[in-house]
Design a protein around this motif. Structure first.
Motif, PDB file in Angstrom:
ATOM      1  N   UNK A 162       0.845  -1.185   0.000  1.00 38.10           N
ATOM      2  CA  UNK A 162       0.000   0.000   0.000  1.00 38.10           C
ATOM      3  C   UNK A 162       0.885   1.241   0.000  1.00 38.10           C
ATOM      4  N   UNK A 163       0.474   2.213  -0.801  1.00 36.60           N
ATOM      5  CA  UNK A 163       1.174   3.494  -0.888  1.00 36.60           C
ATOM      6  C   UNK A 163       0.424   4.482   0.003  1.00 36.60           C
ATOM      7  N   UNK A 164       1.087   5.115   0.975  1.00 34.32           N
ATOM      8  CA  UNK A 164       0.381   5.931   1.979  1.00 34.32           C
ATOM      9  C   UNK A 164      -0.079   7.284   1.445  1.00 34.32           C
ATOM     10  N   UNK A 165      -1.073   7.237   0.568  1.00 30.83           N
ATOM     11  CA  UNK A 165      -1.629   8.467   0.002  1.00 30.83           C
ATOM     12  C   UNK A 165      -2.741   9.055   0.860  1.00 30.83           C
ATOM     13  N   UNK A 166      -3.262   8.284   1.803  1.00 30.13           N
ATOM     14  CA  UNK A 166      -4.327   8.765   2.674  1.00 30.13           C
ATOM     15  C   UNK A 166      -3.798   9.626   3.804  1.00 30.13           C
ATOM     16  N   UNK A 167      -4.587  10.570   4.233  1.00 26.59           N
ATOM     17  CA  UNK A 167      -4.180  11.520   5.264  1.00 26.59           C
ATOM     18  C   UNK A 167      -4.165  10.883   6.651  1.00 26.59           C
ATOM     19  N   UNK A 168      -3.185  11.277   7.472  1.00 22.89           N
ATOM     20  CA  UNK A 168      -3.158  10.930   8.893  1.00 22.89           C
ATOM     21  C   UNK A 168      -3.179  12.198   9.742  1.00 22.89           C
ATOM     22  N   UNK A 169      -3.609  13.313   9.133  1.00 26.57           N
ATOM     23  CA  UNK A 169      -3.659  14.595   9.842  1.00 26.57           C
ATOM     24  C   UNK A 169      -5.049  15.240   9.731  1.00 26.57           C
ATOM     25  N   UNK A 170      -6.085  14.420   9.607  1.00 30.18           N
ATOM     26  CA  UNK A 170      -7.441  14.956   9.518  1.00 30.18           C
ATOM     27  C   UNK A 170      -7.802  15.711  10.800  1.00 30.18           C
TER      28      UNK A 170
END
Length: 339
Positions: A162-170
């Motif tokens: 998986x490529x971490x394109x999703x946000x972890x700073x919402x």
């Protein structure tokens, strides 16, 4: 084997060996309604050389009420140790996928998703509020390799990343941060923030009227994301069977065992004493889930190889680490088209 065929074989014993030999050369086939697993299972099948498949899935998962370990819990229990507790969290996920087979042995797959979530809260002082988050998640790419396909059974392996394109700073506004936004806790983040490895092994079998399958899967996370933590590894074993009710319809039942590890590390922007979802001790657990569903398949005509699947799943066992929202129903629906 049908009774009529059995009677013929008994009367003509010489045909038994010939029938067995023919059966041994028969390959497992995807060209039937139960040729795919229940729609919630990913990476369950492969394609022939040069074949493409595009898919869309929609998943709704509802988390409601609290659970501590294997027992139900109350909001009063949570608010005795935390200032805030969630009470409900519905999640919607839209998933787009594409598969292509450069050979009969190898199928390539890519998936991306869009998530939207809400979480309702109550405070120790009796107030209530809701936070929201939405966006595109991590992109997943995989390769599937077929080990064998004979005797109406097949097995393949999967290696993916998986490529971490999703946000972890919402972030969103809460009563404590108003009018400013503050970073949301772990369950409300869109991505993992880490490059994760996905390994799976899938076995499939079928007869004229039924099919069955089993899939062992592990998601392994390495390193830490930009917020100094990583989600726990996931280990699942899915087992299912389906009955071919007609050339275009099958019904299925599925049983899944799932182990989710605790979050390792901690986001320095989150206060673990504020809300249960910001405390990493309240993450992970052991689950047994059951699902029933159906698949439809168009075997001929202009829409040949178009599929629609629907499944509803419920938790049978939930043993959670710490205190968490418990999972209620999960509904998955999807369209698949191969050419």
């Amino acid at each position: 084997m049908k009774l009529k065929i059995c009677a013929i074989l008994i009367m003509a014993g010489g045909l038994l060996v010939a029938q067995d030999d023919q059966q041994n050369t028969t390959e497992w086939s995807a060209g039937r309604p139960d040729g795919h697993a229940p729609i919630s299972v990913m990476g369950d099948h492969m394609h022939g050389k040069g074949e493409w498949m595009f898919s869309y899935r929609y998943m709704y998962m509802n988390m409601d009420e609290l659970r501590a370990g294997s027992d139900d819990a109350t909001t009063d229990q949570a608010l005795a140790d935390y200032m805030v507790t969630p009470t409900n969290m519905p999640m919607n996920m839209h998933m787009l996928g594409a598969m292509y087979a450069p050979s009969d042995k190898i199928t390539l797959m890519v998936m991306l998703n869009y998530l939207s979530m809400e979480m309702d809260h109550i405070t120790r002082m009796g107030g209530s509020f809701t936070t929201e988050a939405s966006g595109f998640g991590d992109i997943r790419i995989s390769g599937l390799y077929k080990f064998f396909n004979k005797n109406r059974q097949t097995m393949h392996g999967q290696l993916g990343f998986s490529i971490p394109t999703g946000s972890v700073t919402e972030s969103d506004v809460t009563p404590a941060s108003a009018p400013n936004e503050t970073e949301l806790p772990y369950p409300m983040q869109i991505g993992s923030g880490t490059f994760d490895t996905n390994l799976a092994l899938t076995y499939l079998g079928q007869t004229d009227q039924i099919s069955w399958g089993s899939q062992l899967r592990g998601i392994f996370r390495f390193g830490e994301n930009e917020r100094d933590y990583r989600y726990g590894n996931r280990y699942s074993l899915n087992n299912w069977f389906a009955v071919k009710a007609s050339p275009w319809l099958s019904v299925s039942a599925r049983l899944e065992g799932l182990i989710v590890g605790e979050i390792e590390g901690a986001d320095p922007n989150l206060n673990p004493m504020m809300v249960i979802t910001a405390d990493t001790a309240n993450s992970g657990g052991t689950f047994v889930n059951g699902g029933i569903g159906f698949n439809t398949y168009i075997p001929s005509g202009a829409l040949k190889n178009l599929r629609f699947g629907l499944e509803m799943a419920l938790p049978l066992v939930q043993d959670l680490n710490g205190i968490q929202l418990k999972t209620k129903e999960t509904i998955t629906a999807g369209l698949q088209y191969a050419f």
